[in-house]
Design a protein around this motif. Structure first.
Motif, PDB file in Angstrom:
ATOM      1  N   MET A   1      -2.753  -4.582   5.999  1.00  0.00           N
ATOM      2  CA  MET A   1      -3.211  -4.136   7.299  1.00  0.00           C
ATOM      3  C   MET A   1      -2.489  -2.822   7.635  1.00  0.00           C
ATOM      4  O   MET A   1      -1.266  -2.778   7.570  1.00  0.00           O
ATOM      5  CB  MET A   1      -2.892  -5.220   8.330  1.00  0.00           C
ATOM      6  CG  MET A   1      -3.355  -4.905   9.724  1.00  0.00           C
ATOM      7  SD  MET A   1      -2.937  -6.177  10.962  1.00  0.00           S
ATOM      8  CE  MET A   1      -3.659  -7.640  10.299  1.00  0.00           C
ATOM      9  N   PRO A   2      -3.213  -1.766   7.978  1.00  0.00           N
ATOM     10  CA  PRO A   2      -2.552  -0.496   8.308  1.00  0.00           C
ATOM     11  C   PRO A   2      -1.566  -0.650   9.470  1.00  0.00           C
ATOM     12  O   PRO A   2      -1.826  -1.375  10.445  1.00  0.00           O
ATOM     13  CB  PRO A   2      -3.710   0.420   8.687  1.00  0.00           C
ATOM     14  CG  PRO A   2      -4.900  -0.155   7.990  1.00  0.00           C
ATOM     15  CD  PRO A   2      -4.657  -1.645   7.971  1.00  0.00           C
ATOM     16  N   THR A   3      -0.448   0.031   9.351  1.00  0.00           N
ATOM     17  CA  THR A   3       0.644  -0.101  10.310  1.00  0.00           C
ATOM     18  C   THR A   3       0.213   0.179  11.745  1.00  0.00           C
ATOM     19  O   THR A   3       0.630  -0.527  12.668  1.00  0.00           O
ATOM     20  CB  THR A   3       1.804   0.824   9.901  1.00  0.00           C
ATOM     21  OG1 THR A   3       2.212   0.476   8.571  1.00  0.00           O
ATOM     22  CG2 THR A   3       2.988   0.673  10.829  1.00  0.00           C
ATOM     23  N   ILE A   4      -0.621   1.179  11.970  1.00  0.00           N
ATOM     24  CA  ILE A   4      -1.014   1.510  13.342  1.00  0.00           C
ATOM     25  C   ILE A   4      -1.744   0.340  13.992  1.00  0.00           C
ATOM     26  O   ILE A   4      -1.552   0.043  15.170  1.00  0.00           O
ATOM     27  CB  ILE A   4      -1.840   2.817  13.410  1.00  0.00           C
ATOM     28  CG1 ILE A   4      -2.035   3.243  14.881  1.00  0.00           C
ATOM     29  CG2 ILE A   4      -3.170   2.660  12.732  1.00  0.00           C
ATOM     30  CD1 ILE A   4      -0.774   3.605  15.599  1.00  0.00           C
ATOM     31  N   PHE A   5      -2.572  -0.371  13.220  1.00  0.00           N
ATOM     32  CA  PHE A   5      -3.276  -1.531  13.776  1.00  0.00           C
ATOM     33  C   PHE A   5      -2.311  -2.662  14.101  1.00  0.00           C
ATOM     34  O   PHE A   5      -2.485  -3.376  15.094  1.00  0.00           O
ATOM     35  CB  PHE A   5      -4.371  -2.011  12.829  1.00  0.00           C
ATOM     36  CG  PHE A   5      -5.480  -1.028  12.648  1.00  0.00           C
ATOM     37  CD1 PHE A   5      -6.120  -0.459  13.736  1.00  0.00           C
ATOM     38  CD2 PHE A   5      -5.879  -0.656  11.380  1.00  0.00           C
ATOM     39  CE1 PHE A   5      -7.153   0.458  13.571  1.00  0.00           C
ATOM     40  CE2 PHE A   5      -6.905   0.266  11.197  1.00  0.00           C
ATOM     41  CZ  PHE A   5      -7.545   0.818  12.299  1.00  0.00           C
ATOM     42  N   VAL A   6      -1.286  -2.826  13.261  1.00  0.00           N
ATOM     43  CA  VAL A   6      -0.259  -3.832  13.526  1.00  0.00           C
ATOM     44  C   VAL A   6       0.452  -3.501  14.836  1.00  0.00           C
ATOM     45  O   VAL A   6       0.623  -4.368  15.711  1.00  0.00           O
ATOM     46  CB  VAL A   6       0.760  -3.912  12.367  1.00  0.00           C
ATOM     47  CG1 VAL A   6       1.940  -4.796  12.746  1.00  0.00           C
ATOM     48  CG2 VAL A   6       0.098  -4.415  11.100  1.00  0.00           C
ATOM     49  N   VAL A  51       4.729  -5.111   9.343  1.00  0.00           N
ATOM     50  CA  VAL A  51       5.058  -3.692   9.175  1.00  0.00           C
ATOM     51  C   VAL A  51       5.761  -3.529   7.835  1.00  0.00           C
ATOM     52  O   VAL A  51       6.750  -4.208   7.558  1.00  0.00           O
ATOM     53  CB  VAL A  51       5.947  -3.182  10.331  1.00  0.00           C
ATOM     54  CG1 VAL A  51       6.392  -1.751  10.082  1.00  0.00           C
ATOM     55  CG2 VAL A  51       5.202  -3.286  11.647  1.00  0.00           C
ATOM     56  N   PRO A  52       5.239  -2.633   6.974  1.00  0.00           N
ATOM     57  CA  PRO A  52       5.807  -2.485   5.630  1.00  0.00           C
ATOM     58  C   PRO A  52       7.095  -1.664   5.623  1.00  0.00           C
ATOM     59  O   PRO A  52       7.095  -0.457   5.360  1.00  0.00           O
ATOM     60  CB  PRO A  52       4.691  -1.775   4.855  1.00  0.00           C
ATOM     61  CG  PRO A  52       3.955  -0.997   5.890  1.00  0.00           C
ATOM     62  CD  PRO A  52       4.049  -1.793   7.151  1.00  0.00           C
ATOM     63  N   ALA A  61      12.180  -0.339  16.116  1.00  0.00           N
ATOM     64  CA  ALA A  61      12.461   0.952  16.748  1.00  0.00           C
ATOM     65  C   ALA A  61      11.208   1.816  16.815  1.00  0.00           C
ATOM     66  O   ALA A  61      10.900   2.412  17.855  1.00  0.00           O
ATOM     67  CB  ALA A  61      13.570   1.678  15.985  1.00  0.00           C
ATOM     68  N   ALA A  62      10.468   1.887  15.721  1.00  0.00           N
ATOM     69  CA  ALA A  62       9.246   2.690  15.715  1.00  0.00           C
ATOM     70  C   ALA A  62       8.202   2.081  16.646  1.00  0.00           C
ATOM     71  O   ALA A  62       7.449   2.802  17.309  1.00  0.00           O
ATOM     72  CB  ALA A  62       8.695   2.795  14.292  1.00  0.00           C
TER      73      ALA A  62
END
Length: 107
Positions: A1-6, A51-52, A61-62
């Protein structure tokens, strides 16, 4: 799953869960709001595990920058309070910081 969607899914789940508590304590809503709120907060925590990254702290943090921007969107859409230029500037700074944390080249 792409990080932005997570991150977006996690932000929506966290805001909804926190809003359920707010609605109960400050908005005079029924305590029945707490059940879905707790489930939403559990979903938030679970989503962040996708998140990978090798460090949970880095993922958290991000995520903070995304949460701030999403909170302003919630304020506008759900509460009817439009963010001002300072809100938007602050969110931009936070998103830039999140991008540095998340996208930095690491060996």
């Amino acid at each position: 799953m792409p990080t932005i969607f997570v991150y977006v899914g996690a932000a929506l789940a966290e805001i909804a869960g926190c809003y359920a508590v707010w609605a109960w304590l400050r908005g005079g809503r029924s305590a029945l709001w707490l059940g879905p709120g707790a489930a939403s907060l559990a979903l938030f925590a679970t989503l962040l595990t996708f998140v990978p990254t090798e460090a949970a702290g880095r993922a958290f943090a991000a995520y903070g920058g995304v949460y701030i921007a999403a909170s302003l969107g919630w304020m506008w859409l759900a509460e009817g309070v439009r963010p001002d230029r300072w809100d938007l500037a602050g969110a931009g700074v936070c998103l830039a910081g999140a991008a540095v944390i998340l996208l930095a080249p690491r060996g």
